[in-house]
Scaffold this motif. Structure first.
Motif: not given
Length: 195
Positions: A13-19
């Motif tokens: 549900s919660v990304p630790v990285l989005e790039s």
């Protein structure tokens, strides 16, 4: 715009990285032993024979074969214009959606269309939304899966070290069912591009 999203494998549900930054994507994947690069995209007609598309990239393909020791290269495609699209798209998607690994690296270049590779490594899932121009290498024995979406359309060049081609060893882990799909990541990518 290529998109890398990373989650803990216990929390989709919660990304630790989005790039979408190419250098950040390359560096993050390199920590997994995966390679990522981009080639210049070449134009070809929607109905161009696959062998002609492969010939367009002969210089780039030869470079990868020389640097990585690949002996077999093929090209695959899926398009709504093909005769048996409706029956093939479902079985093709289902085949690759289950977590698996290979004895060989899996290198794929996207000449057209898109797809998402999900690499499941060290307690994290790394989802790489690939677009035309992307070349990605998933290292041998890396658990992963691939989603081409509910309406797949792509042309991809694949590289292999032996003549067996694509051979998957499935883990039986249903993890792919719990993470965002190609379609969801495509929507997120569009949101980021519009921001």
């Amino acid at each position: 715009m290529t998109l890398l999203t990373v989650w803990k494998d216990t929390d989709p549900s919660v990304p630790v990285l989005e790039s979408t930054d190419e250098n950040e994507i390359r560096e993050a994947l390199a920590t997994l032993g995966a390679r990522f690069s981009r080639w210049e995209v070449k134009d070809f007609a929607d109905d161009a024979p696959l062998d002609e598309v492969l010939a367009l990239y002969s210089t780039e393909v030869e470079g990868v074969k020389q640097s990585e020791g690949y002996t077999l290269v093929d090209i695959v495609g899926l398009s709504p214009s093909q005769e048996n699209y409706d029956e093939v798209k479902v079985t093709s998607r289902e085949k690759f959606l289950s977590e698996h690994k290979h004895d060989d690296d899996e290198d794929r270049y996207f000449a057209k269309g898109a797809g998402v590779f999900y690499l499941h490594v060290d307690g994290k899932v790394h989802a790489l939304y690939c677009e035309p121009g992307d070349l990605v290498s998933v290292p041998a024995n890396t658990t992963h899966w691939f989603d081409m979406g509910t309406s797949p359309e792509f042309t991809s060049i694949r590289f292999f070290h032996d003549d067996d081609g694509w051979v998957g060893h499935f883990t039986g882990n249903p993890i792919a069912d719990t993470f965002p799909t190609f379609d969801q990541l495509q929507t997120r990518r569009a949101e980021l591009a519009a921001a």
